[in-house]
Design a protein around this motif. Structure first.
Motif, short mmCIF file in Angstrom:
data_model
loop_
_atom_site.label_atom_id
_atom_site.label_comp_id
_atom_site.label_asym_id
_atom_site.label_seq_id
_atom_site.Cartn_x
_atom_site.Cartn_y
_atom_site.Cartn_z
N PRO A 100 0.88 -1.14 -0.01
CA PRO A 100 0.02 -0.10 -0.13
C PRO A 100 0.79 1.40 -0.18
N TYR A 101 2.03 1.13 0.52
CA TYR A 101 2.77 2.30 0.62
C TYR A 101 3.53 2.63 -0.93
N LEU A 102 3.84 1.36 -1.41
CA LEU A 102 4.47 1.82 -2.68
C LEU A 102 3.51 1.99 -3.77
N ALA A 103 2.07 1.48 -3.51
CA ALA A 103 1.08 2.22 -4.45
C ALA A 103 0.94 3.66 -4.20
N ARG A 104 1.16 4.06 -3.20
CA ARG A 104 0.89 5.54 -2.97
C ARG A 104 2.22 6.27 -3.74
N LEU A 105 3.39 5.91 -3.45
CA LEU A 105 4.29 6.11 -4.45
C LEU A 105 4.02 6.29 -5.93
N THR A 112 7.38 3.52 -11.27
CA THR A 112 7.20 2.16 -10.53
C THR A 112 7.79 2.10 -9.30
N ALA A 113 7.65 1.59 -8.14
CA ALA A 113 7.93 1.91 -6.87
C ALA A 113 8.68 0.23 -6.62
N ASN A 114 9.53 0.40 -5.67
CA ASN A 114 10.24 -0.79 -5.25
C ASN A 114 10.55 -0.73 -3.87
N MET A 115 10.67 -1.79 -3.14
CA MET A 115 11.33 -2.29 -1.87
C MET A 115 12.17 -3.22 -1.79
N VAL A 129 5.19 -2.17 -7.22
CA VAL A 129 4.12 -1.77 -7.73
C VAL A 129 4.44 -1.12 -8.98
N PRO A 130 3.83 -1.60 -10.25
CA PRO A 130 4.25 -0.91 -11.54
C PRO A 130 3.53 0.45 -11.83
N SER A 131 4.34 1.17 -12.42
CA SER A 131 3.70 2.65 -13.06
C SER A 131 2.70 2.08 -13.79
N LYS A 132 1.61 3.17 -13.90
CA LYS A 132 0.59 3.01 -14.89
C LYS A 132 1.02 3.62 -16.42
N HIS A 133 2.25 4.00 -16.52
CA HIS A 133 2.73 4.35 -18.01
C HIS A 133 2.68 3.06 -18.89
N SER A 134 2.37 3.12 -20.02
CA SER A 134 2.83 2.04 -20.94
C SER A 134 4.33 1.86 -20.96
N MET A 135 5.18 2.84 -21.02
CA MET A 135 6.71 2.63 -20.72
C MET A 135 6.99 2.67 -19.56
N ARG A 136 7.23 1.51 -19.03
CA ARG A 136 7.77 1.40 -17.36
C ARG A 136 8.65 0.56 -17.26
N MET A 137 9.49 0.62 -16.03
CA MET A 137 10.34 -0.28 -15.49
C MET A 137 9.76 -1.09 -14.64
N PHE A 138 10.33 -2.54 -14.88
CA PHE A 138 10.06 -3.89 -14.37
C PHE A 138 11.31 -4.47 -13.66
N THR A 139 11.41 -4.83 -12.29
CA THR A 139 12.05 -5.65 -11.57
C THR A 139 11.37 -6.84 -10.82
#
Length: 269
Positions: A100-105, A112-115, A129-139
């Motif tokens: 939930p904290y990452l979703a707020r980020l 995209t937010a990571n811990m 929690v991934p970004s909503k942009h079509s071009m986004r980072m993924f780990t």
């Protein structure tokens, strides 16, 4: 027997927190072992904890029997394999709880937010929690990377003594992921000085070309943890950074408070 009576009394003795003293001591010894690199002798534990050797020996014997500690051939004690399962489960739960904290980020920064946690000499990602942009980072959650080429790695090592950082880097090496990766210990220690001065860490195409990551550690976390955002360099600009950094720092403080409340102990009824 007097020895048996003393052991029973010690085991049943209440701790200052209202818990069981022997249990608190056992966990304290496990944490001291982890701080020492995972392997120690009884005399070292006695010196650091202030407990008498017979008490430590009794506690360690119990931990060995349970599989949480193992005795080496050199008579020193090491953390046992049964702790791995506990650690993996705790990491997964921590990641789920932090979402939930990452979703707020993501909502506040758009990226995209990571811990991530420092696990031994490596960084392990435990939530995203991934970004909503079509071009986004993924780990991928569970991915392990070396700390020298990541923003979270810099954030997590910024307050570690320099000699310990050098020792870690000598064990892992400093391979170049891109032509911007820091590949010398002196260069990395210089970057950590900048992190301490600025209050945040940045990876500017050091792990992947065209990707920027901004990270902060979670203050007073019971285990070394950091949160970050990552996105294309075209969006994570210097101007955007001025907005992103305060958001990261604020959510890190909230996480710190929440972690403190979960480790403060069970209320007594």
């Amino acid at each position: 027997m007097p020895t048996s009576s003393a052991s029973t009394t010690d085991a049943a003795k209440p701790a200052a927190t209202g818990g069981v003293q022997s249990l608190e001591r056992a966990f304290d010894l496990l944490e001291r072992m982890a701080d020492a690199g995972g392997e120690v002798g009884l005399s070292e534990l006695s010196a650091s904890s202030g407990l008498p050797l017979p008490t430590i020996h009794r506690l360690m014997r119990t931990l060995v029997a349970c599989g949480y500690v193992r005795q080496q051939s050199n008579r020193r004690y090491a953390l046992g394999p049964r702790l791995i399962r506990l650690g993996e489960s705790a990491s997964r739960l921590l990641g789920t709880w932090a979402r939930p904290y990452l979703a707020r980020l993501v909502e506040e920064t758009g990226e995209t937010a990571n811990m991530a946690l420092l696990d031994g000499d490596e960084i392990v990602y435990v939530a995203q929690v991934p970004s909503k942009h079509s071009m986004r980072m993924f780990t991928e959650v569970g991915r392990r990377v070396l700390p020298h080429s990541t923003g979270v790695g810099k954030a997590l090592l910024a307050h570690v003594p320099p000699e310990e950082v050098r020792a870690l880097l000598s064990r892992t090496g400093m391979p170049a992921a891109t032509d911007k990766t820091i590949t010398t210990a002196d260069g990395f220690l210089g970057a950590l000085e900048q992190v301490r001065a600025a209050g945040y860490a940045m990876d500017d195409s050091e792990q992947e070309i065209g990707v920027r990551c901004i990270a902060v550690s979670i203050p007073d976390s019971p285990t070394a943890a950091a949160i970050s955002i990552s996105g294309p360099a075209g969006r994570v600009t210097e101007t955007a950074k001025e907005t992103i950094v305060p958001v990261l720092q604020g959510i890190a403080r909230e996480l710190s408070t929440a972690l403190a409340s979960t480790t403060a102990g069970v209320p007594q009824g």
